[in-house]
Design a protein around this motif. Structure first.
Motif, PDB file in Angstrom:
ATOM      1  N   ASP A  31      -4.765  -2.055   3.335  1.00 41.56           N
ATOM      2  CA  ASP A  31      -4.375  -3.319   2.958  1.00 41.56           C
ATOM      3  C   ASP A  31      -3.446  -3.486   1.971  1.00 41.56           C
ATOM      4  O   ASP A  31      -2.472  -4.182   1.574  1.00 41.56           O
ATOM      5  CB  ASP A  31      -5.219  -4.395   2.855  1.00 41.56           C
ATOM      6  CG  ASP A  31      -6.173  -4.701   4.307  1.00 41.56           C
ATOM      7  OD1 ASP A  31      -5.785  -4.308   5.306  1.00 41.56           O
ATOM      8  OD2 ASP A  31      -7.272  -5.102   4.100  1.00 41.56           O
ATOM      9  N   GLU A  32      -3.960  -2.705   0.487  1.00 43.32           N
ATOM     10  CA  GLU A  32      -3.082  -2.673  -0.578  1.00 43.32           C
ATOM     11  C   GLU A  32      -1.909  -1.990  -0.394  1.00 43.32           C
ATOM     12  O   GLU A  32      -0.825  -2.455  -0.794  1.00 43.32           O
ATOM     13  CB  GLU A  32      -3.950  -1.899  -1.502  1.00 43.32           C
ATOM     14  CG  GLU A  32      -3.313  -1.825  -2.978  1.00 43.32           C
ATOM     15  CD  GLU A  32      -4.278  -1.063  -3.999  1.00 43.32           C
ATOM     16  OE1 GLU A  32      -3.548  -0.634  -5.163  1.00 43.32           O
ATOM     17  OE2 GLU A  32      -5.582  -1.126  -3.870  1.00 43.32           O
ATOM     18  N   ASP A  69      -0.239  -1.835   2.536  1.00 42.61           N
ATOM     19  CA  ASP A  69       0.524  -2.653   3.178  1.00 42.61           C
ATOM     20  C   ASP A  69       1.386  -3.847   2.477  1.00 42.61           C
ATOM     21  O   ASP A  69       2.439  -4.357   2.760  1.00 42.61           O
ATOM     22  CB  ASP A  69      -0.268  -3.338   4.332  1.00 42.61           C
ATOM     23  CG  ASP A  69      -0.640  -2.457   5.448  1.00 42.61           C
ATOM     24  OD1 ASP A  69       0.001  -1.313   5.601  1.00 42.61           O
ATOM     25  OD2 ASP A  69      -1.476  -2.423   6.301  1.00 42.61           O
ATOM     26  N   SER A  70       0.574  -4.432   1.539  1.00 42.56           N
ATOM     27  CA  SER A  70       1.156  -5.310   0.549  1.00 42.56           C
ATOM     28  C   SER A  70       2.055  -4.865  -0.236  1.00 42.56           C
ATOM     29  O   SER A  70       3.268  -5.683  -0.455  1.00 42.56           O
ATOM     30  CB  SER A  70       0.012  -6.325  -0.239  1.00 42.56           C
ATOM     31  OG  SER A  70      -0.561  -5.253  -1.183  1.00 42.56           O
ATOM     32  N   GLU A 126       5.151  -4.505   1.762  1.00 43.38           N
ATOM     33  CA  GLU A 126       5.857  -5.927   2.027  1.00 43.38           C
ATOM     34  C   GLU A 126       6.542  -6.320   0.833  1.00 43.38           C
ATOM     35  O   GLU A 126       7.728  -6.805   0.962  1.00 43.38           O
ATOM     36  CB  GLU A 126       4.810  -7.001   2.344  1.00 43.38           C
ATOM     37  CG  GLU A 126       5.396  -8.128   2.695  1.00 43.38           C
ATOM     38  CD  GLU A 126       6.074  -8.394   3.927  1.00 43.38           C
ATOM     39  OE1 GLU A 126       7.075  -9.273   4.137  1.00 43.38           O
ATOM     40  OE2 GLU A 126       6.037  -7.321   4.768  1.00 43.38           O
ATOM     41  N   VAL A 127       5.913  -6.130  -0.380  1.00 38.85           N
ATOM     42  CA  VAL A 127       6.584  -6.316  -1.477  1.00 38.85           C
ATOM     43  C   VAL A 127       7.964  -5.742  -1.678  1.00 38.85           C
ATOM     44  O   VAL A 127       8.866  -6.066  -2.050  1.00 38.85           O
ATOM     45  CB  VAL A 127       5.690  -6.255  -2.881  1.00 38.85           C
ATOM     46  CG1 VAL A 127       6.585  -6.321  -4.194  1.00 38.85           C
ATOM     47  CG2 VAL A 127       4.559  -7.321  -2.943  1.00 38.85           C
TER      48      VAL A 127
END
Length: 166
Positions: free
Chosen positions: A108-109, A111-112, A115-116
């Motif tokens: 999840d980290e 993926d974020s 995205e950033v």
């Protein structure tokens, strides 16, 4: 004949049953929270090695040795601890649930962060496109102003006396 078959099945079932010795707790048992960290790291290393095995081999990386050094354990201690936890199903299931949560949190980290990074790249591309369009517009304005200047010069060359007044 049926009695002989039943007797044979009974003897086979009886001989297959054996007493299973309970795994004793090793003296150098790895703590449960540390075991979660070790198994998480092993999962990551296994995935990395499977992704690019040649790179690992060419660099001479031995994932097992790295993990043992990182956590200050040896292979025998890990094997005994793993066997002990595996014999205690509920505890082992809890350990692997935590490993799965750790890996999901890392995913999840990542993926974020991706995205950033994607948004940042999109912003940079949009800014570059806007800059390019501003440069084209400013060139167009300059060329229009030059045309206007040329038109004025042409008009100023006209003799005002030659203009008929109506």
């Amino acid at each position: 004949m049926k009695k002989g078959l039943y007797l044979l099945i009974f003897l086979m079932a009886f001989s297959a049953c054996q007493s299973v010795e309970e795994t004793k707790k090793p003296d150098d048992l790895i703590a449960e929270d540390k075991m979660v960290e070790v198994l998480t790291e092993i999962s990551i290393m296994t995935s990395a090695r499977n992704f690019n095995k040649r790179k690992f081999e060419s660099l001479g990386i031995k994932p097992e040795n790295y993990i043992y050094e990182k956590f200050g354990i040896d292979s025998l201690q890990f094997e005994r601890s793993n066997a002990f936890y595996a014999a205690n199903y509920m505890q082992y299931e809890n350990i692997y649930r935590q490993v799965k949560e750790n890996l999901q949190g890392m995913k999840d980290e990542m993926d974020s962060l991706r995205e950033v990074e994607r948004k940042l790249n999109d912003s940079i591309l949009a800014a570059e496109e806007e800059l390019d369009s501003l440069q084209v517009d400013s060139l167009r304005i300059k060329s229009d102003s030059l045309k206007f200047e040329q038109d004025r010069k042409l008009d100023s060359l006209i003799n005002p006396r030659s203009i008929e007044i109506q």
